[in-house]
Design a protein around this motif. Structure first.
Motif, PDB file in Angstrom:
ATOM      1  N   LYS A  77       0.829  -1.212   0.000  1.00 20.45           N
ATOM      2  CA  LYS A  77       0.000   0.000   0.000  1.00 20.45           C
ATOM      3  C   LYS A  77       0.863   1.262   0.000  1.00 20.45           C
ATOM      4  CE  LYS A  77      -3.758   2.274   2.446  1.00 20.45           C
ATOM      5  NZ  LYS A  77      -4.669   2.209   3.609  1.00 20.45           N
ATOM      6  N   GLU A  78       1.866   1.286   0.845  1.00 20.43           N
ATOM      7  CA  GLU A  78       2.739   2.463   0.922  1.00 20.43           C
ATOM      8  C   GLU A  78       3.591   2.609  -0.333  1.00 20.43           C
ATOM      9  OE1 GLU A  78       4.437   5.903   2.787  1.00 20.43           O
ATOM     10  OE2 GLU A  78       2.547   4.832   2.915  1.00 20.43           O
ATOM     11  N   LEU A  79       4.100   1.513  -0.863  1.00 18.69           N
ATOM     12  CA  LEU A  79       4.891   1.590  -2.090  1.00 18.69           C
ATOM     13  C   LEU A  79       4.040   2.091  -3.256  1.00 18.69           C
ATOM     14  CD1 LEU A  79       6.968  -1.707  -1.788  1.00 18.69           C
ATOM     15  CD2 LEU A  79       7.812   0.644  -1.528  1.00 18.69           C
ATOM     16  N   ARG A  80       2.816   1.600  -3.380  1.00 18.50           N
ATOM     17  CA  ARG A  80       1.935   2.066  -4.460  1.00 18.50           C
ATOM     18  C   ARG A  80       1.602   3.547  -4.305  1.00 18.50           C
ATOM     19  NH1 ARG A  80       0.692  -1.848  -7.788  1.00 18.50           N
ATOM     20  NH2 ARG A  80       0.581  -3.993  -7.038  1.00 18.50           N
ATOM     21  N   ARG A  81       1.370   3.982  -3.078  1.00 18.65           N
ATOM     22  CA  ARG A  81       1.080   5.396  -2.841  1.00 18.65           C
ATOM     23  C   ARG A  81       2.255   6.262  -3.279  1.00 18.65           C
ATOM     24  NH1 ARG A  81       2.524   9.355   0.058  1.00 18.65           N
ATOM     25  NH2 ARG A  81       3.915   8.133   1.375  1.00 18.65           N
ATOM     26  N   ILE A  82       3.455   5.864  -2.921  1.00 22.85           N
ATOM     27  CA  ILE A  82       4.638   6.642  -3.273  1.00 22.85           C
ATOM     28  C   ILE A  82       4.852   6.671  -4.778  1.00 22.85           C
ATOM     29  CG2 ILE A  82       7.157   6.694  -3.093  1.00 22.85           C
ATOM     30  CD1 ILE A  82       6.757   5.696  -0.170  1.00 22.85           C
ATOM     31  N   VAL A  83       4.712   5.518  -5.439  1.00 23.53           N
ATOM     32  CA  VAL A  83       4.882   5.466  -6.898  1.00 23.53           C
ATOM     33  C   VAL A  83       3.858   6.365  -7.576  1.00 23.53           C
ATOM     34  CG1 VAL A  83       4.617   3.986  -8.926  1.00 23.53           C
ATOM     35  CG2 VAL A  83       5.992   3.213  -7.005  1.00 23.53           C
ATOM     36  N   LYS A  84       2.618   6.329  -7.112  1.00 23.98           N
ATOM     37  CA  LYS A  84       1.545   7.127  -7.717  1.00 23.98           C
ATOM     38  C   LYS A  84       1.753   8.624  -7.471  1.00 23.98           C
ATOM     39  CE  LYS A  84      -3.449   7.737  -7.776  1.00 23.98           C
ATOM     40  NZ  LYS A  84      -4.726   7.310  -7.223  1.00 23.98           N
ATOM     41  N   GLU A  85       2.070   9.000  -6.260  1.00 22.70           N
ATOM     42  CA  GLU A  85       2.180  10.416  -5.906  1.00 22.70           C
ATOM     43  C   GLU A  85       3.494  11.040  -6.334  1.00 22.70           C
ATOM     44  OE1 GLU A  85       1.343  10.880  -1.756  1.00 22.70           O
ATOM     45  OE2 GLU A  85      -0.698  10.094  -1.975  1.00 22.70           O
ATOM     46  N   ASP A  86       4.591  10.298  -6.195  1.00 22.40           N
ATOM     47  CA  ASP A  86       5.906  10.862  -6.464  1.00 22.40           C
ATOM     48  C   ASP A  86       6.462  10.484  -7.827  1.00 22.40           C
ATOM     49  OD1 ASP A  86       5.738  11.893  -3.918  1.00 22.40           O
ATOM     50  OD2 ASP A  86       6.961  10.315  -3.018  1.00 22.40           O
ATOM     51  N   GLY A  87       5.827   9.534  -8.489  1.00 21.16           N
ATOM     52  CA  GLY A  87       6.339   9.090  -9.780  1.00 21.16           C
ATOM     53  C   GLY A  87       7.590   8.249  -9.599  1.00 21.16           C
ATOM     54  N   VAL A  88       8.258   7.972 -10.682  1.00 22.13           N
ATOM     55  CA  VAL A  88       9.479   7.169 -10.642  1.00 22.13           C
ATOM     56  C   VAL A  88      10.641   8.020 -11.098  1.00 22.13           C
ATOM     57  CG1 VAL A  88       8.282   4.982 -10.998  1.00 22.13           C
ATOM     58  CG2 VAL A  88       9.106   6.247 -12.962  1.00 22.13           C
ATOM     59  N   THR A  89      11.845   7.613 -10.709  1.00 16.77           N
ATOM     60  CA  THR A  89      13.029   8.388 -11.044  1.00 16.77           C
ATOM     61  C   THR A  89      13.660   7.970 -12.361  1.00 16.77           C
ATOM     62  OG1 THR A  89      14.382   6.881  -9.733  1.00 16.77           O
ATOM     63  CG2 THR A  89      13.568   8.856  -8.622  1.00 16.77           C
ATOM     64  N   SER A  90      13.301   6.805 -12.874  1.00 18.93           N
ATOM     65  CA  SER A  90      13.854   6.363 -14.145  1.00 18.93           C
ATOM     66  C   SER A  90      12.941   5.299 -14.753  1.00 18.93           C
ATOM     67  CB  SER A  90      15.266   5.802 -13.962  1.00 18.93           C
ATOM     68  OG  SER A  90      15.218   4.586 -13.249  1.00 18.93           O
TER      69      SER A  90
END
Length: 100
Positions: A77-90
């Motif tokens: 849940k936390e990993l998905r939230r971060i990926v969705k909100e912050d995007g990815v770096t590469s």
């Protein structure tokens, strides 16, 4: 959750396979003195999250229930939230993997 993303990249799994996020992160349980380094693979499908401790890999290896088994659903849940909100770096979601 005391989880800190260090690196996140979207990967294509071959030419036609399912894409996934590779996420390197630190996590510090409430009862621990220091954070531990982890690697997660996170696919788009709910429930498709795998986590392994990079700090324990040399001592414990990757065998199930030998000191390096982690519940991906605990982190998902936390990993998905971060990926969705912050995007990815590469990495890139292109072609069949494009966000639409």
């Amino acid at each position: 959750m005391n989880l800190k993303i260090q690196e996140c990249s979207f990967h294509r799994n071959g030419v036609g396979g399912l894409g996934f996020y590779a996420i390197r992160f630190q996590w510090k349980p409430d009862d621990a003195d220091d954070p531990e380094n982890f690697l997660a693979t996170l696919f788009d499908e709910a429930g498709a999250c795998a986590v392994i401790s990079l700090d324990r890999i040399e001592k414990c290896g990757v065998a199930f229930a030998q000191g390096n088994s982690w519940r991906g659903d605990h982190f998902e849940k936390e990993l998905r939230r971060i990926v969705k909100e912050d995007g990815v770096t590469s990495g890139a979601r292109i072609g069949p993997f494009a966000i639409g």
